[in-house]
Design an enzyme around this catalytic site. Structure first.
Site, PDB file in Angstrom:
ATOM      1  N   HIS A 174       0.806  -1.230   0.000  1.00  0.00           N
ATOM      2  CA  HIS A 174       0.000   0.000   0.000  1.00  0.00           C
ATOM      3  C   HIS A 174       0.834   1.272   0.000  1.00  0.00           C
ATOM      4  O   HIS A 174       0.298   2.359  -0.115  1.00  0.00           O
ATOM      5  CB  HIS A 174      -0.857   0.062   1.267  1.00  0.00           C
ATOM      6  CG  HIS A 174      -1.848  -1.023   1.355  1.00  0.00           C
ATOM      7  ND1 HIS A 174      -1.914  -1.883   2.433  1.00  0.00           N
ATOM      8  CD2 HIS A 174      -2.819  -1.402   0.524  1.00  0.00           C
ATOM      9  CE1 HIS A 174      -2.883  -2.743   2.244  1.00  0.00           C
ATOM     10  NE2 HIS A 174      -3.452  -2.478   1.099  1.00  0.00           N
TER      11      HIS A 174
ATOM     12  N   GLU B 102      -3.045   3.234   2.316  1.00  0.00           N
ATOM     13  CA  GLU B 102      -2.725   3.689   0.952  1.00  0.00           C
ATOM     14  C   GLU B 102      -3.097   5.159   0.786  1.00  0.00           C
ATOM     15  O   GLU B 102      -2.334   5.963   0.247  1.00  0.00           O
ATOM     16  CB  GLU B 102      -3.469   2.854  -0.101  1.00  0.00           C
ATOM     17  CG  GLU B 102      -3.098   3.297  -1.516  1.00  0.00           C
ATOM     18  CD  GLU B 102      -4.051   2.788  -2.590  1.00  0.00           C
ATOM     19  OE1 GLU B 102      -4.532   1.642  -2.496  1.00  0.00           O
ATOM     20  OE2 GLU B 102      -4.317   3.566  -3.526  1.00  0.00           O
TER      21      GLU B 102
END
Ligand code: F3S
Length: 284
Positions: A78, A130
């Site tokens: 991520h 993320e």
């Protein structure tokens, strides 16, 4: 009983790559350095447990990172904020960057766009690593929009140009809808659909399968954002949709002998878990 498993179920390219990088480090660590991952390498408890048993430590904060004087830091699929990369460099730690290239591409976009004076909008879940990572590369003028309410409330000086990107695993229809709301506000907007292809395919296939089965099973980690989205999509099509992490969570009493069953799984679900569920549903 008829059972169909989505072809797109399971590890995507970025997750596979990140997990492989960790095992490579474990195998090639002849200098016996301590290995850390910044955050869980992927959102799957079984995989994280396995690499922890092989000596890898998961760290979860900048404070923990600052304490490390020597070792290998692996950045998860991520990604992470620019600050994290900078600290690793300043402390002269060994960096292994397993950030998915599709996420890295977004870092590049937001950096370029903010240099052009744009306000960055990220559609996604603000608490997701993320999205936090992308925000960390977007400069000071950035807004995260997660739902309709956020989009309706969004306001900015009219002469400020805006660039919209998305979390790679966001629901595509929701992205389009939020962009539509923001577009009506009259800003100079450029929209970059940064939802990755693996997500597009997985969501489209899950929707198609869920629309024709009696029971839909979605397998994935509790914290996996893309699995949560898959569940939402499937639930909309099929009322009998179940979200499980492993076979242990599956209540087979929900399935009848003549049910038509569909199975899909999030991007960080290992194949052995999918196969185990598949085999047991079939046996039942
Ligand atoms: Fe990368 Fe897409 Fe997977 S962004 S980590 S390939 S879901």
């Amino acid at each position: 009983m008829k059972v169909v498993v989505a072809e797109s179920a399971g590890f995507c390219f970025g997750v596979k790559r990140a997990v492989e990088k960790v095992y490579e480090q474990i195998q090639n660590n002849t200098a016996h350095k301590k290995i850390y991952t910044y955050g869980p390498i992927i959102h799957n408890e079984q995989v994280v447990k396995d690499i922890e048993e092989k000596g890898v430590t998961v760290i979860n904060s900048i404070d923990e990172l600052k304490e490390i004087k020597d070792g290998i830091i692996i950045i998860r699929a991520h990604g992470a904020t620019k600050e994290v990369f900078d600290i690793i460099q300043q402390q002269q730690l060994t960096l292994v960057d397993a950030t998915c290239p599709f996420v890295k591409k977004i870092y590049q976009i937001v950096q370029e766009e903010q240099k052009k004076g744009k306000h960055i909008i990220i559609t996604g879940d603000a608490s997701h690593p993320e999205v936090q990572g992308i925000r960390g590369w977007s400069g000071d003028e950035v807004t995260i929009i997660g739902d309709e309410k956020d989009a309706l409330q969004f306001a900015l000086r009219k002469d400020k140009p805006v660039c919209i990107v998305s979390q790679t695993t966001f629901n595509y229809n929701k992205f389009k809808y939020l962009v539509e709301i923001i577009s009506k506000k009259g800003y100079d907007i450029n929209v970059l659909d940064t939802i990755c292809n693996a997500t597009h395919q997985r969501q489209a296939e899950a929707k198609k399968i869920a629309s024709k089965v009696d029971v839909m099973i979605v397998i994935g980690g509790r914290h996996s954002s893309n699995t949560q989205k898959l569940y939402e999509i499937c639930k909309n099509e099929c009322n009998n949709t179940y979200y499980i992490q492993t076979l242990d969570d599956l209540d087979l009493s929900n399935i009848k002998e003549d049910s038509y069953v569909g199975i899909t799984a999030g991007a960080s679900t290992p194949n052995n878990i999918i196969e185990e569920v598949h085999t047991n549903v079939r046996k039942f």
